[in-house]
Design a protein around this motif. Structure first.
Motif, PDB file in Angstrom:
ATOM      1  N   UNK A 112       0.828  -1.205   0.000  1.00 48.61           N
ATOM      2  CA  UNK A 112       0.000   0.000   0.000  1.00 48.61           C
ATOM      3  C   UNK A 112       0.864   1.258   0.000  1.00 48.61           C
ATOM      4  N   UNK A 113       0.395   2.355  -0.622  1.00 51.87           N
ATOM      5  CA  UNK A 113       1.152   3.615  -0.586  1.00 51.87           C
ATOM      6  C   UNK A 113       1.365   4.080   0.854  1.00 51.87           C
ATOM      7  N   UNK A 114       2.454   4.797   1.070  1.00 53.04           N
ATOM      8  CA  UNK A 114       2.813   5.235   2.422  1.00 53.04           C
ATOM      9  C   UNK A 114       1.713   6.082   3.055  1.00 53.04           C
ATOM     10  N   UNK A 115       1.102   6.965   2.260  1.00 50.95           N
ATOM     11  CA  UNK A 115       0.072   7.839   2.814  1.00 50.95           C
ATOM     12  C   UNK A 115      -1.219   7.082   3.121  1.00 50.95           C
ATOM     13  N   UNK A 116      -1.403   5.888   2.558  1.00 53.47           N
ATOM     14  CA  UNK A 116      -2.557   5.066   2.907  1.00 53.47           C
ATOM     15  C   UNK A 116      -2.381   4.462   4.300  1.00 53.47           C
ATOM     16  N   UNK A 117      -1.131   4.343   4.733  1.00 51.15           N
ATOM     17  CA  UNK A 117      -0.847   3.825   6.069  1.00 51.15           C
ATOM     18  C   UNK A 117      -0.974   4.918   7.119  1.00 51.15           C
ATOM     19  N   UNK A 118      -0.829   6.165   6.689  1.00 54.78           N
ATOM     20  CA  UNK A 118      -0.839   7.286   7.620  1.00 54.78           C
ATOM     21  C   UNK A 118      -2.260   7.577   8.099  1.00 54.78           C
ATOM     22  N   UNK A 119      -2.352   8.466   9.042  1.00 54.23           N
ATOM     23  CA  UNK A 119      -3.660   8.891   9.520  1.00 54.23           C
ATOM     24  C   UNK A 119      -3.800  10.393   9.394  1.00 54.23           C
ATOM     25  N   UNK A 120      -4.891  10.925   9.900  1.00 56.99           N
ATOM     26  CA  UNK A 120      -5.076  12.366   9.944  1.00 56.99           C
ATOM     27  C   UNK A 120      -5.203  13.011   8.584  1.00 56.99           C
ATOM     28  N   UNK A 121      -4.610  14.213   8.466  1.00 55.20           N
ATOM     29  CA  UNK A 121      -4.767  15.030   7.266  1.00 55.20           C
ATOM     30  C   UNK A 121      -4.153  14.368   6.033  1.00 55.20           C
ATOM     31  N   UNK A 122      -3.010  13.673   6.201  1.00 63.43           N
ATOM     32  CA  UNK A 122      -2.367  13.035   5.047  1.00 63.43           C
ATOM     33  C   UNK A 122      -3.267  11.970   4.431  1.00 63.43           C
ATOM     34  N   UNK A 123      -3.903  11.184   5.283  1.00 64.49           N
ATOM     35  CA  UNK A 123      -4.795  10.141   4.776  1.00 64.49           C
ATOM     36  C   UNK A 123      -6.030  10.750   4.129  1.00 64.49           C
ATOM     37  N   UNK A 124      -6.601  11.786   4.739  1.00 66.25           N
ATOM     38  CA  UNK A 124      -7.774  12.438   4.158  1.00 66.25           C
ATOM     39  C   UNK A 124      -7.448  13.040   2.795  1.00 66.25           C
ATOM     40  N   UNK A 125      -6.269  13.661   2.705  1.00 66.45           N
ATOM     41  CA  UNK A 125      -5.858  14.269   1.445  1.00 66.45           C
ATOM     42  C   UNK A 125      -5.640  13.208   0.379  1.00 66.45           C
ATOM     43  N   UNK A 126      -4.923  12.152   0.729  1.00 61.42           N
ATOM     44  CA  UNK A 126      -4.650  11.101  -0.254  1.00 61.42           C
ATOM     45  C   UNK A 126      -5.927  10.354  -0.650  1.00 61.42           C
ATOM     46  N   UNK A 127      -6.848  10.233   0.296  1.00 62.23           N
ATOM     47  CA  UNK A 127      -8.106   9.538   0.027  1.00 62.23           C
ATOM     48  C   UNK A 127      -8.963  10.271  -0.998  1.00 62.23           C
ATOM     49  N   UNK A 128      -8.723  11.561  -1.150  1.00 63.92           N
ATOM     50  CA  UNK A 128      -9.498  12.368  -2.103  1.00 63.92           C
ATOM     51  C   UNK A 128      -8.612  13.005  -3.173  1.00 63.92           C
ATOM     52  N   UNK A 129      -7.388  12.497  -3.326  1.00 61.96           N
ATOM     53  CA  UNK A 129      -6.410  13.146  -4.208  1.00 61.96           C
ATOM     54  C   UNK A 129      -6.800  13.098  -5.678  1.00 61.96           C
ATOM     55  N   UNK A 130      -7.444  12.018  -6.131  1.00 55.76           N
ATOM     56  CA  UNK A 130      -7.818  11.920  -7.543  1.00 55.76           C
ATOM     57  C   UNK A 130      -8.889  12.945  -7.894  1.00 55.76           C
ATOM     58  N   UNK A 131      -9.941  13.004  -7.085  1.00 51.82           N
ATOM     59  CA  UNK A 131     -11.002  13.974  -7.337  1.00 51.82           C
ATOM     60  C   UNK A 131     -10.504  15.408  -7.230  1.00 51.82           C
ATOM     61  N   UNK A 132      -9.664  15.683  -6.221  1.00 54.90           N
ATOM     62  CA  UNK A 132      -9.125  17.031  -6.050  1.00 54.90           C
ATOM     63  C   UNK A 132      -8.265  17.444  -7.241  1.00 54.90           C
ATOM     64  N   UNK A 133      -7.450  16.518  -7.736  1.00 54.59           N
ATOM     65  CA  UNK A 133      -6.585  16.824  -8.873  1.00 54.59           C
ATOM     66  C   UNK A 133      -7.397  17.078 -10.134  1.00 54.59           C
ATOM     67  N   UNK A 134      -8.385  16.217 -10.404  1.00 54.68           N
ATOM     68  CA  UNK A 134      -9.242  16.404 -11.568  1.00 54.68           C
ATOM     69  C   UNK A 134     -10.001  17.723 -11.479  1.00 54.68           C
ATOM     70  N   UNK A 135     -10.500  18.041 -10.297  1.00 56.24           N
ATOM     71  CA  UNK A 135     -11.213  19.304 -10.107  1.00 56.24           C
ATOM     72  C   UNK A 135     -10.306  20.501 -10.300  1.00 56.24           C
ATOM     73  N   UNK A 136      -9.065  20.415  -9.801  1.00 61.71           N
ATOM     74  CA  UNK A 136      -8.123  21.518  -9.945  1.00 61.71           C
ATOM     75  C   UNK A 136      -7.750  21.736 -11.410  1.00 61.71           C
TER      76      UNK A 136
END
Length: 223
Positions: A112-136
């Motif tokens: 698994x990617x390192x940020x998938x192992x993390x918690x808090x803001x890093x995990x929330x950001x990575x969990x939505x990174x595809x949608x955020x990037x496409x939207x940006x």
């Protein structure tokens, strides 16, 4: 050769994209120069056209509509389902799903990617990174369309001996919204067609289709 084979899909689409982009520049220049001659203007070189607002607005308006399509599809399919479509999750699985289903935090696997192992803001950001990037990318390309469109629109107005307009006036003008909406409606129709037609039709071997023998009601499976 192994690396080439493993990345053949992305390479093929990159080559097709660059070919179409170049072809659009060539065809667009010919069309532009034809209009220039009709209106008593001077023709431009291919390089001049490739850096012109006319070319930039045509490219940007297509890019923004494509990324809007992907952004909406990615986000809407989190919560909405279509029974029988391979483009949908199974009914009853709406939502962001549990940590165990998403393999995050304590449920992450060795690969698994390192940020998938993390918690808090890093995990929330990575969990939505595809949608955020496409939207940006959608917002950036839509902004580029507005700037290039304003320049092209003002060039036409000046050629007709009319006063240019500011950016704010342009983004509320019929020209800007006509360019945007004519692309949006086609992209949304394409998604609708794919979602519905894939319920009943098949393409053997394609991951965008259900297996040929799968029931029409089968949802979220790919062949």
């Amino acid at each position: 050769m192994r690396r080439l084979k493993d990345n053949a899909l992305s390479i093929a689409f990159l080559v097709l994209f660059l070919a179409c982009l170049a072809g659009q520049a060539v065809a667009g220049r010919l069309d532009y120069n034809e209009r220039q001659l009709v209106n008593g203007g001077e023709p431009v070189s291919l390089l001049q056209y490739a850096f012109s607002s006319d070319y930039a607005v045509d490219v940007a308006e297509n890019w923004q509509s494509e990324y809007l399509q992907f952004f909406l599809f990615i986000m809407v399919t989190v919560w909405l389902v279509q029974r029988g479509s391979p483009e949908s999750k199974e009914p009853g699985k709406e939502g962001a799903e549990s940590d165990q289903e998403q393999l995050v935090g304590a449920h992450a696997r060795p690969g698994s990617p390192a940020w998938a192992r993390a918690g808090g803001a890093r995990l929330r950001l990575y969990s939505n990174s595809l949608g955020l990037t496409m939207g940006a990318i959608f917002l950036l390309s839509w902004g580029a369309q507005s700037v290039a469109g304003q320049a092209a629109y003002n060039a036409e107005r000046l050629a007709d001996l009319r006063d240019p307009v500011g950016w704010g006036s342009y983004v509320t003008s019929p020209d800007f919204w006509n360019r945007s909406l004519q692309n949006w409606q086609s992209e949304l129709l394409a998604v609708l067609s794919m979602v519905v037609l894939s319920i009943y039709l098949r393409q053997r071997g394609s991951p965008e289709s259900k297996p040929v023998g799968a029931p029409h009601s089968a949802t979220g499976i790919e062949g």
